[in-house]
Design a protein around this motif. Structure first.
Motif, mmCIF file in Angstrom:
data_model
loop_
_atom_site.group_PDB
_atom_site.id
_atom_site.type_symbol
_atom_site.label_atom_id
_atom_site.label_comp_id
_atom_site.label_asym_id
_atom_site.label_seq_id
_atom_site.Cartn_x
_atom_site.Cartn_y
_atom_site.Cartn_z
ATOM 1 N N ILE A 41 0.952 -1.294 0.122
ATOM 2 C CA ILE A 41 0.079 -0.167 0.293
ATOM 3 C C ILE A 41 0.736 1.087 0.317
ATOM 4 C CG2 ILE A 41 -1.742 1.131 1.558
ATOM 5 C CD1 ILE A 41 -3.122 -1.220 2.146
ATOM 6 N N ASN A 42 0.825 2.547 -0.681
ATOM 7 C CA ASN A 42 1.957 3.212 -1.520
ATOM 8 C C ASN A 42 3.042 2.502 -1.114
ATOM 9 O OD1 ASN A 42 1.453 5.886 -1.236
ATOM 10 N ND2 ASN A 42 2.189 6.461 0.435
ATOM 11 N N ALA A 77 -7.002 2.518 3.053
ATOM 12 C CA ALA A 77 -5.300 3.352 3.378
ATOM 13 C C ALA A 77 -4.962 2.922 2.177
ATOM 14 C CB ALA A 77 -4.656 1.981 4.151
ATOM 15 N N ALA A 78 -5.830 1.800 1.294
ATOM 16 C CA ALA A 78 -5.261 1.836 -0.533
ATOM 17 C C ALA A 78 -5.945 2.945 -1.236
ATOM 18 C CB ALA A 78 -5.897 0.766 -0.945
ATOM 19 N N MET A 79 -7.415 2.816 -0.914
ATOM 20 C CA MET A 79 -8.392 4.138 -1.181
ATOM 21 C C MET A 79 -6.934 5.520 -1.219
ATOM 22 S SD MET A 79 -10.277 5.559 -3.124
ATOM 23 C CE MET A 79 -11.621 3.950 -3.420
ATOM 24 N N GLN A 80 -6.875 5.598 -0.070
ATOM 25 C CA GLN A 80 -6.673 7.067 0.377
ATOM 26 C C GLN A 80 -5.086 6.968 -0.529
ATOM 27 O OE1 GLN A 80 -8.683 9.502 1.248
ATOM 28 N NE2 GLN A 80 -9.692 7.823 2.103
ATOM 29 N N ALA A 81 -3.830 6.264 -0.592
ATOM 30 C CA ALA A 81 -2.611 6.728 -1.375
ATOM 31 C C ALA A 81 -3.689 5.881 -2.558
ATOM 32 C CB ALA A 81 -2.232 4.609 -1.169
ATOM 33 N N ALA A 82 -4.254 6.156 -3.385
ATOM 34 C CA ALA A 82 -4.317 5.902 -4.654
ATOM 35 C C ALA A 82 -5.023 7.432 -4.938
ATOM 36 C CB ALA A 82 -5.798 5.019 -5.479
ATOM 37 N N ARG A 83 -6.163 8.034 -4.124
ATOM 38 C CA ARG A 83 -6.222 9.383 -4.020
ATOM 39 C C ARG A 83 -4.888 10.271 -4.178
ATOM 40 N NH1 ARG A 83 -10.986 11.044 -0.501
ATOM 41 N NH2 ARG A 83 -11.168 12.572 -2.628
ATOM 42 N N ALA A 224 10.248 -1.274 -12.753
ATOM 43 C CA ALA A 224 9.917 -0.339 -13.364
ATOM 44 C C ALA A 224 10.155 0.635 -13.449
ATOM 45 C CB ALA A 224 9.166 -0.835 -14.689
ATOM 46 N N GLY A 225 9.091 1.103 -12.490
ATOM 47 C CA GLY A 225 9.817 2.806 -12.620
ATOM 48 C C GLY A 225 8.523 3.025 -11.632
ATOM 49 N N MET A 226 7.429 2.506 -11.234
ATOM 50 C CA MET A 226 6.276 2.784 -11.242
ATOM 51 C C MET A 226 6.193 3.418 -9.344
ATOM 52 S SD MET A 226 2.357 0.606 -10.259
ATOM 53 C CE MET A 226 3.315 -0.255 -8.791
ATOM 54 N N PRO A 227 5.379 4.658 -9.598
ATOM 55 C CA PRO A 227 5.154 5.608 -8.582
ATOM 56 C C PRO A 227 4.603 5.114 -7.084
ATOM 57 C CG PRO A 227 4.728 7.232 -10.335
ATOM 58 C CD PRO A 227 4.809 5.791 -10.464
ATOM 59 N N ASP A 228 5.010 5.198 -5.196
ATOM 60 C CA ASP A 228 3.884 4.661 -4.997
ATOM 61 C C ASP A 228 2.583 5.404 -4.890
ATOM 62 O OD1 ASP A 228 6.593 3.757 -3.942
ATOM 63 O OD2 ASP A 228 6.572 5.732 -2.578
ATOM 64 N N GLY A 229 1.778 4.173 -4.820
ATOM 65 C CA GLY A 229 0.255 4.278 -4.567
ATOM 66 C C GLY A 229 -0.321 4.720 -5.589
ATOM 67 N N VAL A 230 0.457 3.618 -6.974
ATOM 68 C CA VAL A 230 -0.178 4.397 -8.250
ATOM 69 C C VAL A 230 -1.236 2.814 -8.757
ATOM 70 C CG1 VAL A 230 0.135 3.763 -10.962
ATOM 71 C CG2 VAL A 230 1.542 5.638 -9.446
ATOM 72 N N VAL A 231 -0.527 1.381 -7.848
ATOM 73 C CA VAL A 231 -0.869 0.442 -7.710
ATOM 74 C C VAL A 231 -0.902 -0.488 -5.993
ATOM 75 C CG1 VAL A 231 -1.365 -1.956 -8.674
ATOM 76 C CG2 VAL A 231 -1.092 -0.153 -9.940
ATOM 77 N N ASN A 232 -2.194 -0.305 -5.706
ATOM 78 C CA ASN A 232 -1.969 -1.427 -4.894
ATOM 79 C C ASN A 232 -2.313 -2.448 -4.563
ATOM 80 O OD1 ASN A 232 -1.221 1.591 -3.020
ATOM 81 N ND2 ASN A 232 -2.327 2.186 -4.065
ATOM 82 N N TYR A 233 -1.280 -3.233 -3.708
ATOM 83 C CA TYR A 233 -1.733 -4.512 -3.711
ATOM 84 C C TYR A 233 -2.490 -5.207 -2.508
ATOM 85 C CZ TYR A 233 -0.212 -9.660 -3.266
ATOM 86 O OH TYR A 233 0.326 -11.235 -2.831
ATOM 87 N N ILE A 234 -3.334 -5.535 -2.755
ATOM 88 C CA ILE A 234 -4.843 -5.640 -1.185
ATOM 89 C C ILE A 234 -5.282 -7.276 -1.748
ATOM 90 C CG2 ILE A 234 -5.186 -3.388 -0.564
ATOM 91 C CD1 ILE A 234 -6.968 -2.811 -2.163
#
Length: 515
Positions: A41-42, A77-83, A224-234
């Motif tokens: 998450i994030n 928490a994943a939703m808030q990170a994604a937002r 590969a360089g994906m920023p934090d919070g772009v995909v959250n594994y839950i």
């Protein structure tokens, strides 16, 4: 100019060096079995007390991995990170977002057999089936990256002397991907990175049977360089976090692949406006099939039997596109039935680690029980030609099964079994072949084996399926070549791997600049 897309080639397992390379990958992965995996998450690992245990369906004593299980608090928490991540990720240059996918594809390509070997252990895929799954995942990364680059400049619209008009696509916002266990890398990857490269942020809830291979994708995306919070594994249960996120007022889209029962439930819940919600939720809902291969009396009968075999028993029939109905003209019915029976009798069922295995186990005890129950139903409705046997002493194995003389309205002809069971039915003429093929609530895939061009042209319009194949089986759509999705109760026909797939997760905006 965007580089032309070509799909990832399948491994030729007739070559000994490729078999040896796969054996080495299996040995490497086997040493990794039994590890623990956190949520992500994030961009950070999150460990929970409750766990999901992934078991090898071919050897139930073997634990593939233990994965933390998300509850409502982790989903929030994943939703808030994604937002939060959406604020910046949505503004990245589309080509820069695409480059993350292209790099991920390159990383996976270098470890292709390793990813496939994880699926051999985690969900019982044979070498050929696992290799195709990994190749399709790479295809989704490459294809959607290139599609996003194509969409970057927008679509030309007319302007006038007094004004300039532009038409561009923008991402929607955070959304939920619920991926299935049967193509645990390919579909999971495509349904995650499609919305992602379009500029959305993702909460990924993989199937509980296959959480480890999904974690492996997360590792690659981060590398590969994906920023934090772009995909959250839950990973977690549908009732605990699935409903919570489908209902959430800040969920903008839901991308689901799975059963009709769950899909229709999501579709209904997503339509309800929640307090604080200021948008309509988009849904891409891909569900089941009751797929038919038609064989007329002007067909290559050996081709027909081979097409039925690999369409019915590839990955133990656990594909929404699998052939579970063969509708054959009465003139050639007995010949096609016998040819298919002979091929099925030669198909080796067993541990997918072994090179000679044609068909591995079904996914778990629940699936085993359901399929065996349908086999008992089939024995009452039709004539058992071959198979019907199961063994769950060490894994969940069911022999390739054929029923003959099935009535068009029999349960085994109408209900999705999702196992290695195919029912044969005969018809008098091509009109009746088409009529029976269309008599289910589903409309996903179908095939016609015929040398009669008039019959093929009739089927082109009258056979009501989203993916129709002539003179080949009804499975194995390739990204960018055969965009995939179905009619009727098979889903919203979002056409994964097609040129307009990303548009489901974007909204068009017109800007007029008047002079």
């Amino acid at each position: 100019m965007v580089t032309a897309y070509r799909h990832e080639p399948f491994t030729d397992f007739t070559l000994e060096e490729n078999q040896r390379a796969y054996d080495e990958a299996l040995a490497y992965v086997k040493k990794q079995l039994g590890k623990e995996y956190p949520l992500i998450i994030n961009g950070r690992p999150v460990t929970t007390e409750r766990k999901i245990t992934s078991i090898n369906p071919a050897n139930t004593t073997e634990v593939i991995g233990t994965v933390s299980k998300a509850e409502e608090s982790q989903a929030e928490a994943a939703m808030q990170a994604a937002r939060e991540a959406f604020k910046t990720w949505s503004k990245w240059d589309p080509a820069a977002r695409a480059n993350v996918l292209l790099r991920a594809a390159a990383l996976i390509r270098r470890r292709k057999h390793e990813f496939s070997a994880w699926m051999t252990y985690e969900i019982g895929k044979t070498r050929k089936e696992a290799d195709a799954d990994t190749a399709e995942g790479i295809d989704f990364l490459e294809y959607y990256a290139r599609q996003m680059i194509e969409l970057k400049p927008g679509i030309p619209v007319n302007s006038r002397d007094m004004e300039n008009n532009e038409f561009h696509y923008f991402p929607l916002g955070p959304g939920l991907t619920v991926s299935p266990w049967n193509l645990p890398f390919a579909i999971m990857t495509g349904t995650t990175v499609g919305p992602m490269v379009a500029g959305n942020t993702v909460m990924l809830k993989p199937a509980s049977n296959t959480p480890v291979i999904a974690y492996k994708l997360m590792e690659v995306l981060m590398e590969a360089g994906m920023p934090d919070g772009v995909v959250n594994y839950i990973p977690g249960s549908g009732s605990a976090i699935g409903d919570y996120l489908v209902d959430h007022p800040h969920t903008h889209w839901i991308n689901f692949t799975g059963s009709k029962e769950v899909g229709t439930r999501i579709y209904e819940r997503a339509a309800k406006i929640q307090p604080g919600q200021q948008h309509l939720k988009r849904t891409a809902i891909e569900m089941g099939g009751k797929d038919t291969i038609i064989v007329d009396n002007d067909a290559d009968l050996d081709l027909a039997a081979a097409s039925i075999l690999y369409s019915a028993y590839g990955f133990s029939g656990q594909k929404c596109s699998a052939c579970s109905r063969a509708i054959v003209h009465e003139d050639v019915y007995e010949d096609v039935l016998e040819k298919t029976r002979k091929l099925a009798s030669e198909a080796v069922t067993g541990d997918p680690v072994q090179r000679e295995t044609y068909m591995g186990p079904v996914k778990d005890q629940e699936a085993y029980d359901k399929i065996m129950e349908y086999i008992e139903i089939g024995k009452k409705e039709a004539r058992l030609v071959i198979g019907g046997d199961g063994d769950n002493s060490t894994g969940f194995f069911i022999k390739p099964t054929i029923f003959a003389e099935a009535s068009p309205d029999a349960r085994i002809m109408q209900e999705e079994i999702f196992g290695p069971v195919v029912a044969f039915c005969q018809a008098r003429d091509f009109d009746e072949l088409i009529e029976i093929a269309n008599n289910t609530e589903y409309g996903l895939t179908g095939a016609v084996i015929s040398n009669n061009r008039a019959h093929l042209e009739q089927a082109r319009t009258d056979f009501h399926v989203g993916n129709l194949y002539f003179n080949r089986g009804c499975t194995a759509a390739i990204v960018g070549y055969q965009p995939f999705g179905g009619f009727k109760m098979s889903g919203t026909d979002a056409k994964a791997g097609g040129p307009d797939y990303l548009l489901h997760f974007m909204q068009p905006k017109t800007v007029t600049d008047q002079f």
